[in-house]
Design an enzyme around this catalytic site. Structure first.
Site, PDB file in Angstrom:
ATOM      1  N   LYS A 187     -14.652   7.960  -4.828  1.00 57.62           N
ATOM      2  CA  LYS A 187     -15.951   8.264  -4.219  1.00 57.62           C
ATOM      3  C   LYS A 187     -16.475   9.615  -4.705  1.00 57.62           C
ATOM      4  O   LYS A 187     -17.656   9.760  -5.022  1.00 57.62           O
ATOM      5  CB  LYS A 187     -15.831   8.271  -2.693  1.00 57.62           C
ATOM      6  CG  LYS A 187     -15.427   6.932  -2.093  1.00 57.62           C
ATOM      7  CD  LYS A 187     -15.160   7.096  -0.591  1.00 57.62           C
ATOM      8  CE  LYS A 187     -14.128   6.125  -0.089  1.00 57.62           C
ATOM      9  NZ  LYS A 187     -13.609   6.496   1.254  1.00 57.62           N
ATOM     10  N   THR A 207      -8.762   6.238  -2.688  1.00 57.88           N
ATOM     11  CA  THR A 207     -10.113   5.753  -2.982  1.00 57.88           C
ATOM     12  C   THR A 207     -11.102   6.902  -2.798  1.00 57.88           C
ATOM     13  O   THR A 207     -12.188   6.877  -3.381  1.00 57.88           O
ATOM     14  CB  THR A 207     -10.520   4.584  -2.057  1.00 57.88           C
ATOM     15  OG1 THR A 207     -10.224   4.931  -0.702  1.00 57.88           O
ATOM     16  CG2 THR A 207      -9.785   3.322  -2.447  1.00 57.88           C
ATOM     17  N   HIS A 223       0.796  -1.234   0.000  1.00 58.29           N
ATOM     18  CA  HIS A 223       0.000   0.000   0.000  1.00 58.29           C
ATOM     19  C   HIS A 223       0.818   1.268   0.000  1.00 58.29           C
ATOM     20  O   HIS A 223       0.254   2.347   0.079  1.00 58.29           O
ATOM     21  CB  HIS A 223      -0.906   0.048   1.234  1.00 58.29           C
ATOM     22  CG  HIS A 223      -2.111  -0.831   1.138  1.00 58.29           C
ATOM     23  ND1 HIS A 223      -3.294  -0.406   0.604  1.00 58.29           N
ATOM     24  CD2 HIS A 223      -2.299  -2.125   1.493  1.00 58.29           C
ATOM     25  CE1 HIS A 223      -4.178  -1.392   0.646  1.00 58.29           C
ATOM     26  NE2 HIS A 223      -3.599  -2.448   1.185  1.00 58.29           N
ATOM     27  N   LYS A 267      -0.025  14.583   0.992  1.00 56.91           N
ATOM     28  CA  LYS A 267      -1.319  14.855   0.365  1.00 56.91           C
ATOM     29  C   LYS A 267      -1.506  16.343   0.065  1.00 56.91           C
ATOM     30  O   LYS A 267      -2.400  16.737  -0.654  1.00 56.91           O
ATOM     31  CB  LYS A 267      -2.453  14.337   1.257  1.00 56.91           C
ATOM     32  CG  LYS A 267      -2.481  12.795   1.359  1.00 56.91           C
ATOM     33  CD  LYS A 267      -3.568  12.328   2.317  1.00 56.91           C
ATOM     34  CE  LYS A 267      -3.589  10.838   2.557  1.00 56.91           C
ATOM     35  NZ  LYS A 267      -4.383  10.085   1.543  1.00 56.91           N
ATOM     36  N   LYS A 275      -9.483  13.859   3.608  1.00 48.26           N
ATOM     37  CA  LYS A 275      -8.628  12.688   3.689  1.00 48.26           C
ATOM     38  C   LYS A 275      -7.731  12.885   4.899  1.00 48.26           C
ATOM     39  O   LYS A 275      -7.700  13.976   5.461  1.00 48.26           O
ATOM     40  CB  LYS A 275      -7.794  12.538   2.410  1.00 48.26           C
ATOM     41  CG  LYS A 275      -7.097  13.851   1.987  1.00 48.26           C
ATOM     42  CD  LYS A 275      -6.334  13.696   0.682  1.00 48.26           C
ATOM     43  CE  LYS A 275      -7.222  13.644  -0.538  1.00 48.26           C
ATOM     44  NZ  LYS A 275      -7.039  12.440  -1.326  1.00 48.26           N
ATOM     45  N   ARG A 276      -6.992  11.861   5.318  1.00 50.03           N
ATOM     46  CA  ARG A 276      -6.067  12.063   6.415  1.00 50.03           C
ATOM     47  C   ARG A 276      -5.141  13.242   6.114  1.00 50.03           C
ATOM     48  O   ARG A 276      -4.773  13.475   4.959  1.00 50.03           O
ATOM     49  CB  ARG A 276      -5.228  10.778   6.644  1.00 50.03           C
ATOM     50  CG  ARG A 276      -6.013   9.621   7.238  1.00 50.03           C
ATOM     51  CD  ARG A 276      -6.571   9.936   8.611  1.00 50.03           C
ATOM     52  NE  ARG A 276      -5.523  10.097   9.599  1.00 50.03           N
ATOM     53  CZ  ARG A 276      -5.282   9.261  10.597  1.00 50.03           C
ATOM     54  NH1 ARG A 276      -6.021   8.172  10.757  1.00 50.03           N
ATOM     55  NH2 ARG A 276      -4.318   9.500  11.450  1.00 50.03           N
TER      56      ARG A 276
HETATM   57  C1  LIG Z   1     -12.338   6.798   1.529  1.00 45.70           C
HETATM   58  C2  LIG Z   1     -11.896   7.257   2.853  1.00 45.70           C
HETATM   59  C3  LIG Z   1     -10.556   7.584   3.066  1.00 45.70           C
HETATM   60  C4  LIG Z   1      -9.510   7.523   1.976  1.00 45.70           C
HETATM   61  O1  LIG Z   1      -9.395   8.780   1.361  1.00 45.70           O
HETATM   62  P1  LIG Z   1      -8.172   9.099   0.367  1.00 45.70           P
HETATM   63  O2  LIG Z   1      -8.575  10.373  -0.255  1.00 45.70           O
HETATM   64  O3  LIG Z   1      -8.129   7.982  -0.621  1.00 45.70           O
HETATM   65  O4  LIG Z   1      -6.966   9.203   1.193  1.00 45.70           O
HETATM   66  C5  LIG Z   1     -10.172   8.005   4.324  1.00 45.70           C
HETATM   67  N1  LIG Z   1     -11.057   8.103   5.327  1.00 45.70           N
HETATM   68  C6  LIG Z   1     -12.358   7.814   5.153  1.00 45.70           C
HETATM   69  C7  LIG Z   1     -13.300   7.966   6.304  1.00 45.70           C
HETATM   70  C8  LIG Z   1     -12.825   7.367   3.919  1.00 45.70           C
HETATM   71  O5  LIG Z   1     -14.120   7.053   3.764  1.00 45.70           O
END
Ligand SMILES: *Cc1c(COP(=O)(O)O)cnc(C)c1O
Length: 831
Positions: A677, A673, A373, A571, A565-566
């Site tokens: 979404k 991911t 990952h 990022k 995101k985190r």
């Molecule tokens: C999908 C998701 C992530 C991943 O987000 P990235 O933009 O791919 O880093 C992190 N936290 C939550 C709660 C998510 O649903």
């Protein structure tokens, strides 16, 4: 494919009210559960009681299907996928299970007839936050898709008592609060006190003569605890298949108390019990491993050993011999957190079951597959040999033996190349010798995969290049995906309905490639109009929620520009802030210019010990404070930080986004991911050529994607020639003005040092090349603004984005794993 034999005996009767699917049956079951499980009747029930009754009503229907599935899998002797993951970021169960059972509408009607507030009941559920972010959420999407694709599977993990912390924002800073998700009970899990395995730690190893005359090794741990199973049924969408998520809780064995009690050491006994139970107490809140945390290694061994002992038990129950273990099971390692499984399965086979080394190694290698990952070398897990020796002495011996055979193989294929041998060894030599978990995972697996095309290429050419030279056939790509159930049907019902209406069916929910049909309607003005209305309604919902959480008011007509995101430097949330500061300064210089109204929305948690990430949160809130109250800005740009970004809150956010910020430095984000979404929910992406962005852009078309920034190759080249961010700072007056404004104390009530650690780091080091991509990002954002001004065309692009997102379903990912990596056929269970 085969079908379950219908078993009349013992199977719960579908017509029975307890598990019936008619409205009358649902209502009666609900009232019964409220009374017999919660001990409440309508007039005195709290909202939590009402939720619990709903959850039990749904759970009964899952269990009815689980019985059938277990029978079908047994009859078929089905090959089973075991998904080993230290994290499952599940999100609320109730709404998702209603969708998968196909009873959302009828449940809504039932609730109305019982005069219950359906939305309030759904809102009541606290999510199990048993993961940090993308990796844990992937495991949850995969559980949904495994069941939906009728693949027999068990998810194995840890039942953390405290999941990822709840985030609040106080005075602009992140404050962590412990997540007490089990406080009010968890109606979705079934404790299995009899499925319980002993787990050892410490002690020593010895050789002994076994009763059969052979010379064997055994491990005599100094401490033993128990792992107890808690099962959560996972139902697929529109199928009868139910898989299990089996999470392990650590408990002290009964004998513990006794021993200490006998010698009068009551406190010692209690202390030992508490010690044992800390193992599954709390999820480590870091996206990346923190070096050297002993408890973390204990957690990893704990859940891996429980899971493997359980698999062996299941296999011996039905087959009676371990020779065929790898025919029955394939185990996917979700990152290196469960990589110890390679050594533990060897130990169980050899020491506990008397298998010969060669056979044990063949079966072990045929059992495991490993998903990588991360490309960040600092995020690759290693553990000190000293710690290993103390905690898992037998495993260290086994790892040494595996390493010996392995390195001999390397020397055979690459004679006279000792530097290669040193690089590939399972042990990193040096002042402090360390075990390399990724190398152990690669050596012990039959397949290794990355999680997006670009990432899998970089895995082969950089990270695991030596291993690729040795075993090119081992390396695969499986691009990640997300569940269209949770991230569309559950979270965005208006858009789901509009799509179904436009397509004339809802088959796209199980076959996301069918969204292509929308392409034919992208130019349809009436659809564009309704598309826009759906988006505005989602934005209004989100704005209402955000106002209630933070007091910040957003205008749903403004562009919702979202980065959630985190928090992590790679990022590049700070790149996003620099753009906001630039817009702010342009307004100050020319207050009357025409600008596109934007609401900048941020969300995400920072690891509690990650100082710079927390400072970035403070900066976002500091900029928000100034921008949101500036009379010259006059509401044309708004900045908001949504607290506690988790699955539940994400479900509110994804449908509301117009623009999705996917701006990591190229080569750093394995897949992402969140990008999927957002795009699936109709947001357009501004992004770099990183992770799955590359494939999203390929699918939706370059003309429907806002691309900027260096490529991964350009990043590498720049690093090689020497990156000097201070030159960029001095060369670009706008960039300099933006950073200087932060340093002037403008956003910190005159405090000129608060943000210096961040700005100094940018100017002097900038490891993720924010300054190098700054100009390209601003120019790309200007294109976004221009595009937004043509509303019809924006809607058209949004429709095309959704129409072309079919590839990014986790169903597609699971089908690829099943065919290319696992060799597991589906077993369909009658609905
Ligand atoms: C999908 C998701 C992530 C991943 O987000 P990235 O933009 O791919 O880093 C992190 N936290 C939550 C709660 C998510 O649903």
């Amino acid at each position: 494919m085969s079908t379950a034999q219908s078993t009349k005996l013992l199977s719960p009767n579908r017509e029975h009210t307890r598990t019936g699917m008619s409205k009358e049956a649902l209502k009666q079951a609900y009232i019964d559960n409220l009374f017999y499980i919660q001990g409440r009747f309508r007039e005195v029930a709290t909202s939590h009681d009402l939720y619990m009754a709903a959850a039990y009503t749904v759970r009964d229907r899952l269990l009815a299907r689980w019985v059938k599935s277990a029978q079908a899998f047994k009859v078929n002797r089905a090959r089973t996928v075991c998904y080993l993951s230290a994290e499952f970021l599940l999100g609320p169960h109730l709404a998702n299970n209603l969708v998968n059972l196909g009873i959302t509408k009828i449940s809504q009607e039932s609730a109305a007839e019982l005069e219950l507030d359906f939305a309030m009941i759904l809102e009541e559920e606290e999510e199990p936050g048993l993961g940090n972010g993308g990796l844990g959420r992937l495991a949850a999407c995969f559980m949904d898709s495994l069941a939906t694709q009728c693949i027999p599977a068990i998810g194995y993990g840890i039942r953390y008592e405290f999941g990822i912390f709840d985030q609040t924002i106080e005075n602009g800073w992140q404050v962590e609060r412990s997540d007490t998700w089990l406080r009010n009970g968890n109606p979705w899990e079934i404790p299995r006190p009899k499925i319980c395995f002993p787990i050892g730690f410490g002690g020593y190893t010895e050789q002994y003569r076994h009763a059969d005359g052979s010379l064997r090794h055994r491990w005599l741990p100094s401490l033993e605890i128990n792992g107890v199973a808690y099962d959560t049924p996972i139902l697929g969408y529109g199928v009868g298949n139910v898989n299990l998520l089996r999470l392990w809780k650590a408990e002290a064995p009964q004998s513990f108390d006794f021993q200490a009690f006998n010698v009068g050491d009551y406190y010692g006994a209690v202390h030992a019990k508490i010690e044992a139970e800390t193992i599954s107490k709390v999820l480590y809140p870091n996206d990346e491993p923190e070096v050297g945390k002993e408890l973390r290694l204990k957690q990893q061994f704990f859940f891996v050993s429980c899971s493997l002992q359980d698999m062996i038990r299941l296999h011996l129950n039905t087959v009676g011999s371990l020779d065929t273990f790898a025919n029955k099971f394939v185990a996917q390692l979700n990152d290196t957190h469960p990589a110890l499984a390679v050594a533990e399965l060897m130990r169980l086979f050899i020491d506990e079951h008397g298998m010969a080394w060669e056979q044990a190694w063949t079966i072990t290698r045929n059992t495991f597959c490993y998903t990588n990952h991360t490309l960040l070398p600092e995020a690759l897990e290693t553990w000190s040999v000293a710690l290993f020796e103390r905690l898992l002495p037998r495993h260290l011996e086994i790892i040494y033996l595996i390493n010996q055979d392995f390195l001999n193989q390397v020397r055979e294929k690459f004679p006279d190349d000792e530097t290669r041998v040193i690089r590939m060894s399972l042990i990193a030599e040096g002042e402090q010798r360390r075990v390399r978990m990724a190398n152990l995972a690669v050596v012990g697996s039959q397949a290794v995969n990355g999680v997006a095309a670009l990432h899998s290429e970089l895995v082969k050419t950089t990270l695991f290049n030596d291993f690729y030279d040795l075993w090119p056939e081992k390396f695969h790509n499986v691009t990640n995906g997300v569940s269209p159930r949770r991230f569309m049907v559950v979270s965005n019902p208006r858009l789901a309905d509009l799509i179904s209406h436009t397509c004339g069916h809802n088959d796209w929910i199980r076959d996301l490639s069918l969204l292509r049909h929308l392409e034919h309607h992208a130019d349809d003005v009436e659809l564009q109009q309704r598309w826009r209305e759906v988006k505005i309604a989602a934005k209004q919902d989100f704005a209402n929620w955000l106002q209630q959480q933070t007091g910040v008011v957003l205008d749903p007509q403004a562009m919702f520009d979202v980065q959630a995101k985190r928090l992590h430097e790679y990022k590049r949330q700070h790149l996003n802030i620099l753009h906001i500061i630039r817009l702010y300064q342009r307004i100050q210089q020319n207050p009357n210019q025409e600008i596109v109204s934007r609401a900048f929305i941020f969300g995400g948690k920072a690891a509690p010990g990650y100082y710079l990430a927390k400072l970035i949160i403070k900066l976002i809130n500091a900029v928000a404070e100034v921008v949101n109250h500036d009379p010259l800005v006059n509401g044309r740009i708004r900045v908001a930080f949504m607290p506690d970004f988790n699955v539940k809150n994400g479900q509110r956010l994804y449908p509301a986004a117009d623009l999705s910020e996917q701006i990591s430095l190229a080569g750093k984000e394995a897949s992402g991911t969140g990008n999927m979404k957002f795009s699936l929910n109709g947001a357009l992406t501004i992004g770099t050529l990183d992770g799955a962005n590359v494939e999203i852009r390929e699918e939706v078309g370059a003309e429907n994607f806002f691309l900027f920034g260096m490529t991964a190759a350009e990043v590498t080249a720049k690093q090689r020639e020497g990156y000097r961010p201070w030159e960029l700072y001095h060369a670009d007056p706008e960039l300099k003005a933006d950073i200087d404004l932060i340093n002037s104390g403008h956003f910190s009530r005159g405090d000129m040092v608060l943000f210096r650690p961040l700005t100094d780091h940018l100017i002097n080091h900038d490891p993720f090349m924010v300054l190098a991509d700054y100009r390209a990002y601003l120019e790309c954002q200007a294109q976004v603004s221009t595009a937004w001004s043509d509303a019809a065309n924006w809607d058209r692009m949004s429709i095309l984005n959704v129409a072309r997102m079919g590839k990014f379903s986790s169903d597609r990912a699971i089908v690829e794993y099943a065919k290319n990596i696992w060799n597991v056929p589906p077993v369909t269970v009658e609905r």
